[in-house]
Design a protein around this motif. Structure first.
Motif, short mmCIF file in Angstrom:
data_model
loop_
_atom_site.label_atom_id
_atom_site.label_comp_id
_atom_site.label_asym_id
_atom_site.label_seq_id
_atom_site.Cartn_x
_atom_site.Cartn_y
_atom_site.Cartn_z
N LYS A 431 -8.64 6.15 -30.20
CA LYS A 431 -8.99 4.77 -29.88
C LYS A 431 -8.63 4.43 -28.43
CE LYS A 431 -8.12 1.72 -33.00
NZ LYS A 431 -7.37 0.79 -33.89
N HIS A 433 -8.60 1.00 -25.54
CA HIS A 433 -8.51 -0.45 -25.49
C HIS A 433 -9.20 -0.93 -24.21
CE1 HIS A 433 -5.48 0.25 -28.57
NE2 HIS A 433 -4.88 1.07 -27.72
N TRP A 435 -9.93 -4.03 -21.53
CA TRP A 435 -9.51 -5.31 -20.96
C TRP A 435 -10.45 -5.67 -19.81
CZ3 TRP A 435 -4.78 -8.07 -22.08
CH2 TRP A 435 -4.04 -7.52 -23.13
N HIS A 450 -8.10 -9.08 -23.40
CA HIS A 450 -8.32 -7.91 -24.27
C HIS A 450 -9.64 -8.13 -24.99
CE1 HIS A 450 -7.00 -5.37 -27.99
NE2 HIS A 450 -7.80 -4.70 -27.17
N GLN A 452 -11.81 -5.58 -26.78
CA GLN A 452 -11.99 -4.91 -28.05
C GLN A 452 -11.38 -3.52 -27.98
OE1 GLN A 452 -16.38 -4.84 -26.76
NE2 GLN A 452 -16.31 -3.40 -28.44
N ASP A 453 -11.24 -2.88 -29.12
CA ASP A 453 -10.82 -1.49 -29.20
C ASP A 453 -12.03 -0.65 -29.60
OD1 ASP A 453 -8.27 -2.26 -28.59
OD2 ASP A 453 -7.62 -2.37 -30.68
N THR A 455 -13.60 3.26 -30.68
CA THR A 455 -13.32 4.58 -31.21
C THR A 455 -14.41 5.54 -30.75
OG1 THR A 455 -12.24 3.63 -33.15
CG2 THR A 455 -12.91 5.94 -33.29
N THR A 475 -6.06 4.49 -23.23
CA THR A 475 -5.49 4.89 -24.51
C THR A 475 -4.09 4.31 -24.70
OG1 THR A 475 -4.61 6.92 -23.54
CG2 THR A 475 -6.80 7.04 -24.55
N SER A 477 -1.00 1.38 -24.90
CA SER A 477 -0.85 0.07 -25.53
C SER A 477 0.36 -0.62 -24.90
CB SER A 477 -0.67 0.21 -27.04
OG SER A 477 0.46 1.01 -27.33
#
Length: 819
Positions: A431, A433, A435, A450, A452-453, A455, A475, A477
């Motif tokens: 996953k 992330h 921004w 932020h 969305q995340d 995959t 990747t 967080s």
């Protein structure tokens, strides 16, 4: 740094960039084989067909090489730009510090460059030396130690970098002026390093003399001295100037060995777009880290796009591995030249008001997703579609070869684009992330969001990119956006007094900011008990700025003050002349002048009321001599009263003279001397005079135009506009103590905004700094909160043109004659 070699921006402005009203798509992603999933879609404003988006393939391969990233940082110094931060009340002071240094909160700065104070002006102020006289070291001088400690408390991994702009006058002094390139300077720097150790601060990097060239032998001596004194881990940076230092390093092995990092200022150019950031072949051949060791000099909001380009393009164009912004924060008074440059603006410590600039969030797109020690992946860096006009991207990977972050900027793109990612070479295909910051927006809610995340499918995914954005896909967080908000702005009310008995956070008294010299609280002399304020620099320093008048002075307070008396007790330690300053208005660039009134009093009893301007031209308005000399070692009370156009001087309770002058109607107060002597002050006080009201039209510099209340309305939010002068009630304004009112409502910057283009309106008077205005000697009207001037957009002459604020430039469209 913003010295005499710099070319100021154009004094006028005829064109405006119009902000994009709405974007078609904030951001989106395509998982391989699926449709786009935008985070937010906004319907297009017109029905014209949308052009096909260009696409850029980006292969993120963990096996590919790249240089080591050294971090993104900022500079505290080069002129008092952080001075007011330490005087902020809690919790606002901690909030500002968090926005600068706290990981996962704001700018998350990785390097803090500190000025090594030299008692001399270094742009918008002077930083005190730790050693005013040779051999007497005071490691508690100034506020840089405090700031560094606060930064380290929030981010223990932050790196510190020391650099001098000037130096105390004893250094290299052979009787004909100081010599910076001397053993004295190296000894002085070692004393400063010792002070850093006493404050539990490790100095990772040390430079020479800011933007003043270099001496090869001196740098070789500096390096050997660091090693011999136990500071071998501190890396030497040269020469905080231009690329010529790399040429000499390439030709001289001893010099090359002495320098660890090549630090260059403004490799993307000074001001402007920062669209091209080259280095040189000689620099890249050295095998040394190349840094943009000073960049920026940009407005906290309007300069964010330039900073976004430069952070990426420094590496893409010039293989520079660190970007250091000047300055860290605009915590300085609005009447100073670079008053809105930095990550944020904090110029009202008494109210606690501040604003977090877009530059904070542009910076966070790199700093919150990387760390020094990560490596660039050169094959995943470049320009979208191979065209720098589309924007740029850089990719960095973590030392464990698992995490990666890609930062993309589309500042100049004119159409949507896509970026198609393929991840390989051991890097995580899990996953990611996303921004984004919309730099077209003036709404802080659109900055550092932020989205969305995502995959990836078989290590692949696609991003939809809109113009005028900064994106980070990572990747990692732990990122976040601070949520603290500032209180409303408000003027500093009179009366005000400081007897210097209450300790401030630093050795400088609250709200006082030195422009030359070093004013410090000490035990009083002359038989007086308690604490007093003393000018500590006994000799003219080695200077950085080139102003024709370089005497010590310190200023404080609110630029909207009008009629008041400034008074203080003073004691002459030696034959000299002290000053009280009143209605301190605009300062010239690099302290090359000051709009102000000065009451000068000498130990001989000679006195004068003098006015100065922004080129340091002085005019004596009144003068005389007391009946007996004042002498040295004794305390005397002096005061300067300013009531409308009448200026009155008083010494020991006796009025000695007065003058009439209307050049300056508003401004701060201050203390000073006409030379580098160590005189003392006590019982500083400001008492209000009688308010004065002037009623009538406000006429524009454009012939026949006046400031007008749209429809002569008294409703909150009524537009303030330009209109033909007609003598009607809608053009009747009252000027009083820094406010302009019409029908009982105040001229107000909408929403207390500070960015260029913010409109003005009528609103209930509330005492806010966004309702305070300071007339300047050039006819402009400067907003107290924003530091920007009331402006007629693009010098329009059309009736109904809405007025706004904009960077002060002295143009005809910013000229206003008050009632």
């Amino acid at each position: 740094m913003r010295g005499s070699l710099r070319v100021p921006s154009s004094p006028g402005r005829t064109l405006r960039r119009v902000a994009v009203a709405a974007s078609l798509l904030l951001s989106g992603a395509l998982v391989a084989g699926q449709a786009a999933t935008p985070a937010m879609a906004v319907a297009p404003a017109a029905s014209a067909p949308t052009p096909a988006a260009s696409s850029t393939p980006i292969t993120v391969d963990g096996t590919k090489p790249g240089l080591t990233f050294d971090g993104v940082g900022a500079i505290s110094g080069g002129g008092g730009n952080s001075r007011l931060l330490v005087d902020y009340p809690e919790p606002q002071r901690s909030q500002l510090l968090d926005y600068l240094f706290k990981p996962g909160y704001g700018a998350d700065l990785q390097v803090l460059k500190l000025e090594i104070g030299g008692d001399t002006n270094s742009t918008d102020g002077a930083e005190p030396s730790i050693e005013h006289t040779k051999g007497t070291v005071d490691c508690n001088q100034g506020y840089e130690w405090w700031l560094a400690a606060q930064a380290k408390a929030r981010n223990p991994n932050i790196k510190f970098y020391g650099l001098a702009w000037g130096a105390p006058g004893w250094i290299g002094n052979t009787g004909s002026g100081g010599n910076f390139w001397s053993q004295d300077t190296i000894d002085y720097l070692m004393d400063w390093m010792g002070c850093a150790g006493k404050h539990n601060l490790g100095i990772s990097y040390l430079g020479g003399w800011n933007e003043r060239g270099y001496d090869k032998g001196w740098y070789e001596n500096l390096k050997s001295t660091l090693v011999s004194r136990g500071y071998g881990a501190t890396k030497v940076v040269a020469a905080d100037s231009d690329w010529s230092v790399a040429d000499d390093m390439a030709a001289d092995p001893a010099f090359k060995n002495a320098v660890d990092i090549v630090g260059v200022h403004y490799p993307c150019g000074y001001l402007g777009s920062f669209s091209s950031c080259p280095s040189t072949a000689n620099a890249q051949s050295l095998g040394k880290p190349l840094w943009a060791s000073e960049n920026g000099s940009e407005d906290a909001n309007d300069g964010a796009a330039s900073v976004a380009r430069a952070i990426n393009r420094d590496y893409i164009d010039g293989k520079m591995t660190s970007f250091i912004n000047w300055p860290v924060i605009a915590a300085l008074y609005p009447n100073l030249f670079f008053s809105t440059d930095g990550m944020s603006i904090a110029n009202q410590p008494w109210s606690g008001n501040y604003s977090i600039g877009k530059t904070t969030w542009v910076t966070a797109h790199t700093t919150q997703f990387t760390q020094p020690g990560w490596k660039y992946i050169d094959s995943a860096d470049g320009y979208l579609g191979g065209d720098r006009a589309n924007g740029s991207y850089v990719t960095l990977k973590s030392p464990n070869n698992r995490d990666y972050s890609t930062v993309i900027e589309t500042m100049d793109a004119t159409a949507p684009q896509t970026a198609k990612f393929s991840v390989t070479g051991g890097l995580s295909t899990g996953k990611v992330h996303l921004w984004a910051t919309n730099l077209n927006s003036t709404n802080p809610a659109d900055w550092f969001v932020h989205q969305q995340d995502l995959t990836p499918v078989n290590g692949s995914y696609t991003l939809a990119l809109q113009s005028g954005y900064v994106y980070t896909v990572s990747t990692t967080s732990g990122q976040g956006k601070g949520t603290a908000t500032a209180p409303a702005s408000a003027p500093l009310q009179l009366p005000y007094a400081d007897d210097f008995e209450t300790p401030a956070t630093t050795t400088s008294p609250k709200y006082f900011t030195d422009m030359n010299g070093a004013f410090q609280t000490v035990h009083c002399g002359g038989g007086r008990s308690g604490s007093c304020l003393r000018q500590m620099a006994p000799t003219t320093p080695i200077r950085w700025t080139d102003e024709p008048y370089g005497a010590p002075y310190t200023i404080m307070g609110d630029g909207s003050w009008s009629n008041y008396t400034v008074s203080a007790d003073t004691m002459f330690e030696q034959s000299s002349t002290i000053e009280l300053l009143g209605r301190v208005n605009q300062q010239g660039r690099n302290n090359n002048g000051l709009n102000a009134y000065h009451l000068r009093v000498s130990d001989t009893g000679a006195w004068s009321i003098v006015k100065s301007d922004t080129s340091w031209k002085f005019a004596t308005l009144a003068s005389g001599t007391t009946s007996a000399p004042l002498g040295t070692g004794h305390w005397h009370a002096v005061s300067l009263s300013m009531q409308n156009t009448t200026l009155t001087a008083t010494i020991d309770g006796v009025t000695v003279g007065s003058a009439t002058d209307g050049s300056f109607t508003n401004g701060q107060a201050g203390l000073g001397l006409t030379g580098y002597q160590t005189d003392q002050f006590d019982n500083f006080a400001l008492t209000p005079g009688t308010p004065s009201n002037h009623t009538g039209p406000i006429t524009s510099g454009l012939p026949g135009k006046c400031v007008d209340d749209n429809g002569d309305s008294a409703v909150n939010g009524t537009a303030v506009q330009l209109w033909d002068c007609n003598g009607g009630n809608s053009q009747v304004w009252t000027w009083s103590n820094g406010t302009l009112t019409h029908d009982g409502k105040c001229l107000d910057v909408t929403g207390a905004a500070t960015v260029n283009g913010s409109q003005v309106e009528l609103w209930d008077c509330n005492g806010g700094a966004n309702q305070q205005w300071t007339p300047q000697a050039d006819g402009t009207l400067k907003g107290t909160q924003s530091g920007r001037c009331l402006d007629d957009p693009a010098a329009a002459s059309t009736n109904g043109t809405r007025l706004e604020i904009w960077d002060c430039n002295g143009g005809t469209n910013q000229q206003w004659k008050l009632p």
